[in-house]
Design a protein around this motif. Structure first.
Motif, PDB file in Angstrom:
ATOM      1  N   GLY A   1      -6.398  16.859   5.531  1.00  0.00           N
ATOM      2  CA  GLY A   1      -7.815  16.560   5.734  1.00  0.00           C
ATOM      3  C   GLY A   1      -7.975  15.218   6.420  1.00  0.00           C
ATOM      4  N   CYS A   2      -8.956  14.438   5.990  1.00  0.00           N
ATOM      5  CA  CYS A   2      -9.218  13.133   6.593  1.00  0.00           C
ATOM      6  C   CYS A   2      -7.994  12.240   6.422  1.00  0.00           C
ATOM      7  N   SER A   3      -7.571  11.613   7.532  1.00  0.00           N
ATOM      8  CA  SER A   3      -6.340  10.821   7.467  1.00  0.00           C
ATOM      9  C   SER A   3      -6.237   9.859   8.638  1.00  0.00           C
ATOM     10  N   CYS A   4      -5.274   8.955   8.531  1.00  0.00           N
ATOM     11  CA  CYS A   4      -4.869   8.070   9.622  1.00  0.00           C
ATOM     12  C   CYS A   4      -3.390   8.347   9.872  1.00  0.00           C
TER      13      CYS A   4
ATOM     14  N   LEU B   1      -2.661   2.102  -2.218  1.00  0.00           N
ATOM     15  CA  LEU B   1      -3.584   1.114  -1.662  1.00  0.00           C
ATOM     16  C   LEU B   1      -3.969   0.092  -2.723  1.00  0.00           C
ATOM     17  N   SER B   2      -3.858  -1.199  -2.371  1.00  0.00           N
ATOM     18  CA  SER B   2      -4.297  -2.244  -3.306  1.00  0.00           C
ATOM     19  C   SER B   2      -5.590  -2.905  -2.844  1.00  0.00           C
ATOM     20  N   SER B   3      -5.850  -2.913  -1.512  1.00  0.00           N
ATOM     21  CA  SER B   3      -7.129  -3.461  -1.041  1.00  0.00           C
ATOM     22  C   SER B   3      -7.414  -2.989   0.384  1.00  0.00           C
TER      23      SER B   3
ATOM     24  N   SER C   1      -1.780   7.947   6.242  1.00  0.00           N
ATOM     25  CA  SER C   1      -2.546   7.743   5.004  1.00  0.00           C
ATOM     26  C   SER C   1      -3.585   8.843   4.863  1.00  0.00           C
ATOM     27  N   ASN C   2      -4.067   9.023   3.634  1.00  0.00           N
ATOM     28  CA  ASN C   2      -5.036  10.090   3.363  1.00  0.00           C
ATOM     29  C   ASN C   2      -6.470   9.582   3.298  1.00  0.00           C
ATOM     30  N   PHE C   3      -6.726   8.362   3.796  1.00  0.00           N
ATOM     31  CA  PHE C   3      -8.068   7.763   3.815  1.00  0.00           C
ATOM     32  C   PHE C   3      -8.527   7.320   2.436  1.00  0.00           C
ATOM     33  N   ASP C   4      -7.822   7.698   1.410  1.00  0.00           N
ATOM     34  CA  ASP C   4      -8.260   7.376   0.053  1.00  0.00           C
ATOM     35  C   ASP C   4      -7.398   6.243  -0.513  1.00  0.00           C
ATOM     36  N   SER C   5      -6.252   6.561  -1.045  1.00  0.00           N
ATOM     37  CA  SER C   5      -5.453   5.536  -1.698  1.00  0.00           C
ATOM     38  C   SER C   5      -3.959   5.707  -1.518  1.00  0.00           C
TER      39      SER C   5
ATOM     40  N   GLY D   1      11.648 -11.708   1.014  1.00  0.00           N
ATOM     41  CA  GLY D   1      10.958 -12.496   2.032  1.00  0.00           C
ATOM     42  C   GLY D   1      11.235 -12.069   3.465  1.00  0.00           C
ATOM     43  N   LYS D   2      12.096 -11.096   3.688  1.00  0.00           N
ATOM     44  CA  LYS D   2      12.353 -10.590   5.042  1.00  0.00           C
ATOM     45  C   LYS D   2      11.143  -9.796   5.500  1.00  0.00           C
ATOM     46  N   LYS D   3      10.713 -10.012   6.762  1.00  0.00           N
ATOM     47  CA  LYS D   3       9.496  -9.379   7.261  1.00  0.00           C
ATOM     48  C   LYS D   3       9.771  -8.639   8.570  1.00  0.00           C
ATOM     49  N   VAL D   4       9.186  -7.460   8.704  1.00  0.00           N
ATOM     50  CA  VAL D   4       9.261  -6.651   9.912  1.00  0.00           C
ATOM     51  C   VAL D   4       7.834  -6.327  10.334  1.00  0.00           C
ATOM     52  N   THR D   5       7.537  -6.472  11.628  1.00  0.00           N
ATOM     53  CA  THR D   5       6.211  -6.103  12.134  1.00  0.00           C
ATOM     54  C   THR D   5       6.382  -5.116  13.286  1.00  0.00           C
ATOM     55  N   GLN D   6       5.402  -4.244  13.435  1.00  0.00           N
ATOM     56  CA  GLN D   6       5.448  -3.219  14.473  1.00  0.00           C
ATOM     57  C   GLN D   6       4.025  -2.910  14.946  1.00  0.00           C
ATOM     58  N   GLU D   7       3.803  -2.950  16.250  1.00  0.00           N
ATOM     59  CA  GLU D   7       2.520  -2.496  16.788  1.00  0.00           C
ATOM     60  C   GLU D   7       2.469  -0.983  16.677  1.00  0.00           C
ATOM     61  N   PHE D   8       1.254  -0.429  16.609  1.00  0.00           N
ATOM     62  CA  PHE D   8       1.105   1.015  16.526  1.00  0.00           C
ATOM     63  C   PHE D   8      -0.139   1.472  17.262  1.00  0.00           C
ATOM     64  N   VAL D   9      -0.179   2.776  17.536  1.00  0.00           N
ATOM     65  CA  VAL D   9      -1.364   3.465  18.046  1.00  0.00           C
ATOM     66  C   VAL D   9      -1.462   4.763  17.268  1.00  0.00           C
ATOM     67  N   GLY D  10      -2.643   5.347  17.234  1.00  0.00           N
ATOM     68  CA  GLY D  10      -2.777   6.617  16.557  1.00  0.00           C
ATOM     69  C   GLY D  10      -4.222   6.983  16.315  1.00  0.00           C
ATOM     70  N   GLU D  11      -4.380   8.008  15.517  1.00  0.00           N
ATOM     71  CA  GLU D  11      -5.693   8.598  15.322  1.00  0.00           C
ATOM     72  C   GLU D  11      -6.094   8.572  13.852  1.00  0.00           C
ATOM     73  N   SER D  12      -7.391   8.370  13.628  1.00  0.00           N
ATOM     74  CA  SER D  12      -7.975   8.477  12.305  1.00  0.00           C
ATOM     75  C   SER D  12      -9.146   9.451  12.401  1.00  0.00           C
ATOM     76  N   GLY D  13      -9.401  10.165  11.329  1.00  0.00           N
ATOM     77  CA  GLY D  13     -10.545  11.066  11.338  1.00  0.00           C
ATOM     78  C   GLY D  13     -10.342  12.255  10.432  1.00  0.00           C
ATOM     79  N   CYS D  14     -11.283  13.181  10.547  1.00  0.00           N
ATOM     80  CA  CYS D  14     -11.257  14.379   9.696  1.00  0.00           C
ATOM     81  C   CYS D  14     -11.073  15.631  10.534  1.00  0.00           C
TER      82      CYS D  14
END
Length: 156
Positions: free
Chosen positions: A47-50, A87-89, A68-72, A143-156
């Motif tokens: 259903g609704c997701s990112c 999801l925490s915030s 993600s499922n748009f909820d938690s 404390g090791k950190k990884v970052t990644q740019e992304f593209v994609g779709e959100s919606g229902c």
């Protein structure tokens, strides 16, 4: 007799060195990690997701780095293991319409994950969905950190 003592010493030295090397490799493996793509969406993503990928080509080939499922609930793959996130915030940027620009934070025992999502209004796939771009940051408990740019779709 001296040769036997020398041989025992050398064997002990090599065994100790091999054990020490194994300990060092284990320590490195505990601190290093990678964000990987996964092809199969977990059943909770319905259903609704990112759904996000590293780039548009990966998105078209269903290679996802975040879902993600748009909820938690959300999922990422770290060291080729799909991990379920809670999801925490969620904080929306000021002066934006809901679901356009926001930051989600997720936590597990091992990782802190931050997703910065920005709506890309130049691209639209369907009436009830929108294109996004952003940044995913993952930090492990060491404390090791990884970052990644992304593209994609959100919606229902």
């Amino acid at each position: 007799m001296n040769n036997l003592k020398y041989l025992v010493f050398l064997i002990g030295f090599f065994v100790f060195s091999a054990c020490k090397n194994q300990e060092s490799k284990t320590e490195v493996n505990e601190t290093e990690f990678t964000l990987n793509s996964f092809k199969t969406l977990p059943k909770e993503i319905d259903g609704c997701s990112c759904i996000f990928s590293k780039n548009e080509k990966d998105y078209e080939q269903s290679k996802f780095v975040f879902a993600s499922n748009f909820d938690s609930i959300a999922f990422v793959s770290i060291n080729n293991k799909v991990i379920k996130l809670k999801l925490s915030s969620r904080v929306y940027k000021p002066n934006t319409v809901e679901n356009e620009d926001y930051i989600c934070k997720y936590n597990t025992e091992e990782y802190k994950i931050t997703i910065e999502i920005k709506a890309d209004k130049t691209k639209k796939h369907a009436d009830e969905s929108w294109w996004n771009k952003g940044l995913i940051s993952i930090e492990n408990k060491n404390g090791k950190k990884v970052t990644q740019e992304f593209v994609g779709e959100s919606g229902c």
